[in-house]
Design a protein around this motif. Sequence first.
Motif, PDB file in Angstrom:
ATOM      1  N   ALA A  29      17.121 -26.528 -20.240  1.00 47.34           N
ATOM      2  CA  ALA A  29      18.495 -26.016 -20.200  1.00 47.34           C
ATOM      3  C   ALA A  29      19.123 -26.153 -18.836  1.00 47.34           C
ATOM      4  N   ASN A  30      18.239 -25.761 -17.886  1.00 49.94           N
ATOM      5  CA  ASN A  30      19.074 -25.855 -16.341  1.00 49.94           C
ATOM      6  C   ASN A  30      19.093 -27.149 -15.986  1.00 49.94           C
ATOM      7  N   VAL A  31      18.510 -27.842 -16.279  1.00 48.67           N
ATOM      8  CA  VAL A  31      18.511 -29.445 -15.711  1.00 48.67           C
ATOM      9  C   VAL A  31      19.595 -30.019 -16.737  1.00 48.67           C
ATOM     10  N   MET A  32      19.927 -30.027 -17.774  1.00 46.90           N
ATOM     11  CA  MET A  32      21.052 -30.033 -18.625  1.00 46.90           C
ATOM     12  C   MET A  32      22.423 -29.630 -18.096  1.00 46.90           C
ATOM     13  N   THR A  33      22.232 -28.524 -17.504  1.00 50.82           N
ATOM     14  CA  THR A  33      23.404 -27.567 -17.004  1.00 50.82           C
ATOM     15  C   THR A  33      24.017 -28.548 -15.710  1.00 50.82           C
ATOM     16  N   VAL A  34      22.884 -28.943 -15.083  1.00 46.30           N
ATOM     17  CA  VAL A  34      23.368 -29.445 -13.523  1.00 46.30           C
ATOM     18  C   VAL A  34      23.934 -30.947 -14.084  1.00 46.30           C
ATOM     19  N   LEU A  35      23.416 -31.700 -14.998  1.00 45.72           N
ATOM     20  CA  LEU A  35      23.961 -32.968 -15.304  1.00 45.72           C
ATOM     21  C   LEU A  35      25.306 -32.884 -15.944  1.00 45.72           C
ATOM     22  N   LEU A  36      25.560 -31.717 -16.982  1.00 40.66           N
ATOM     23  CA  LEU A  36      26.807 -31.823 -17.578  1.00 40.66           C
ATOM     24  C   LEU A  36      27.790 -31.319 -16.487  1.00 40.66           C
ATOM     25  N   THR A  37      27.282 -30.270 -15.659  1.00 37.45           N
ATOM     26  CA  THR A  37      28.145 -29.894 -14.627  1.00 37.45           C
ATOM     27  C   THR A  37      28.961 -31.119 -13.638  1.00 37.45           C
ATOM     28  N   LEU A  38      27.996 -31.849 -13.263  1.00 36.51           N
ATOM     29  CA  LEU A  38      28.149 -32.923 -12.330  1.00 36.51           C
ATOM     30  C   LEU A  38      29.300 -34.069 -12.922  1.00 36.51           C
ATOM     31  N   LEU A  39      29.036 -34.183 -14.650  1.00 37.69           N
ATOM     32  CA  LEU A  39      29.709 -35.061 -15.256  1.00 37.69           C
ATOM     33  C   LEU A  39      31.314 -34.588 -15.217  1.00 37.69           C
ATOM     34  N   ALA A  40      31.335 -32.987 -15.390  1.00 33.10           N
ATOM     35  CA  ALA A  40      32.630 -32.358 -15.593  1.00 33.10           C
ATOM     36  C   ALA A  40      33.447 -32.435 -14.257  1.00 33.10           C
ATOM     37  N   VAL A  41      32.496 -32.284 -13.358  1.00 39.08           N
ATOM     38  CA  VAL A  41      33.372 -32.424 -12.056  1.00 39.08           C
ATOM     39  C   VAL A  41      33.913 -33.719 -11.743  1.00 39.08           C
ATOM     40  N   SER A  42      33.186 -34.608 -12.157  1.00 36.00           N
ATOM     41  CA  SER A  42      33.476 -36.076 -12.120  1.00 36.00           C
ATOM     42  C   SER A  42      34.828 -36.269 -12.681  1.00 36.00           C
ATOM     43  N   PHE A  43      34.873 -35.785 -14.063  1.00 33.39           N
ATOM     44  CA  PHE A  43      35.909 -36.214 -14.807  1.00 33.39           C
ATOM     45  C   PHE A  43      37.216 -35.338 -14.049  1.00 33.39           C
ATOM     46  N   ALA A  44      37.140 -34.137 -14.001  1.00 37.47           N
ATOM     47  CA  ALA A  44      37.984 -33.427 -13.198  1.00 37.47           C
ATOM     48  C   ALA A  44      38.527 -34.084 -11.985  1.00 37.47           C
TER      49      ALA A  44
END
Length: 243
Positions: free
Chosen positions: A47-62
Motif C-alpha cells: 500500500a505504501n509503495v503504491m501510494t508513492v507511485l500514484l502520488t507521483l502520477l497525480a503530481v505529474s498530471f497536475a
Amino acid sequence: VWSNHGIFVAHGVLAALAWAILTPGALAVAWFRTLVPASWIYIHVFANVMTVLLTLLAVSFAVGGVAKQDRSEHYTKMHHWIGTALLALVAFQVTNGLLRPPVERKDPSPASSPNSGDSQNGQNMMPPQRVILGAFPVPRTPREAWRSIHQLTGLTALGMGMYQMQSGFKLYAMRFQTAAIVKYFWMYVAIFVMTLIVLKLYVIREERKVRRGVAHAVSTTDPDVTEDEPQVETVGMNHHTMT
C-alpha cells in the motif's frame, strides 16, 4: 488529446486512491496486525509503495494540467506546495521503511553475559531501562527510534494528504464551476474512523477474554498461581514484538 478537465479528473482520482484508500488502509492494517499476523507487513508495504507511485502520477498530471492552462499559476497556491512536500515525505517514508532495524532479542542462554561477544552484537541484548522525558518515552534501541520516526512520518503524511484532498476538491469546484464534494469526503472520513474505533474496541474485548480464559486455566491447573502474578501478564502480548 486530453482536455484540461480530464487531466484534473485523473489527478483527483489518483490522489483519492492514494490518500483516501491506500494510505488509511496501510495504517489500519498495521494497527490491526494481530488479525493478519502473517501477511500484514506485505499489505502495508504494498500500500505504501503504491501510494508513492500514484502520488507521483497525480503530481505529474497536475503539473501538466496547470502548464496547459496557464504556466504562471505554477506554485501560486498552498495546494501546490504541500503536494510537492507530500510526495517527498511519502518517498522518504517508504525508503525509511525498507531500512527498518532488526528487533533486539534477549538471549535466553544463561551462558551469555554482558561481557560476552554474543551479547555485544546488539541482537540478543536486553534493551536498557526506559527513560521518560516529560510525557514522552525516550527510544531505548535503534528499532524503537526507527518506529517512532516511522509512525510520526506516517501520521504527518496522512494529515497532509487529508488537507490536500479537501483543498483539491475546492480548487476543482472553483476552477470548473461544479458543486463541491468536500462534505462527502469528510463523511467518508468519519465513517472510516468510526469503523476503525469499533473494530479496535472489539479486538481489545476479545483479547481480554482470551487473557482471562488463559489465566483461569493456569490458576485451576496450578493452585499456587493467581491471576495477578506476572506469569499470566505475558500471555497474549506477543503481538508487540513486531512493528
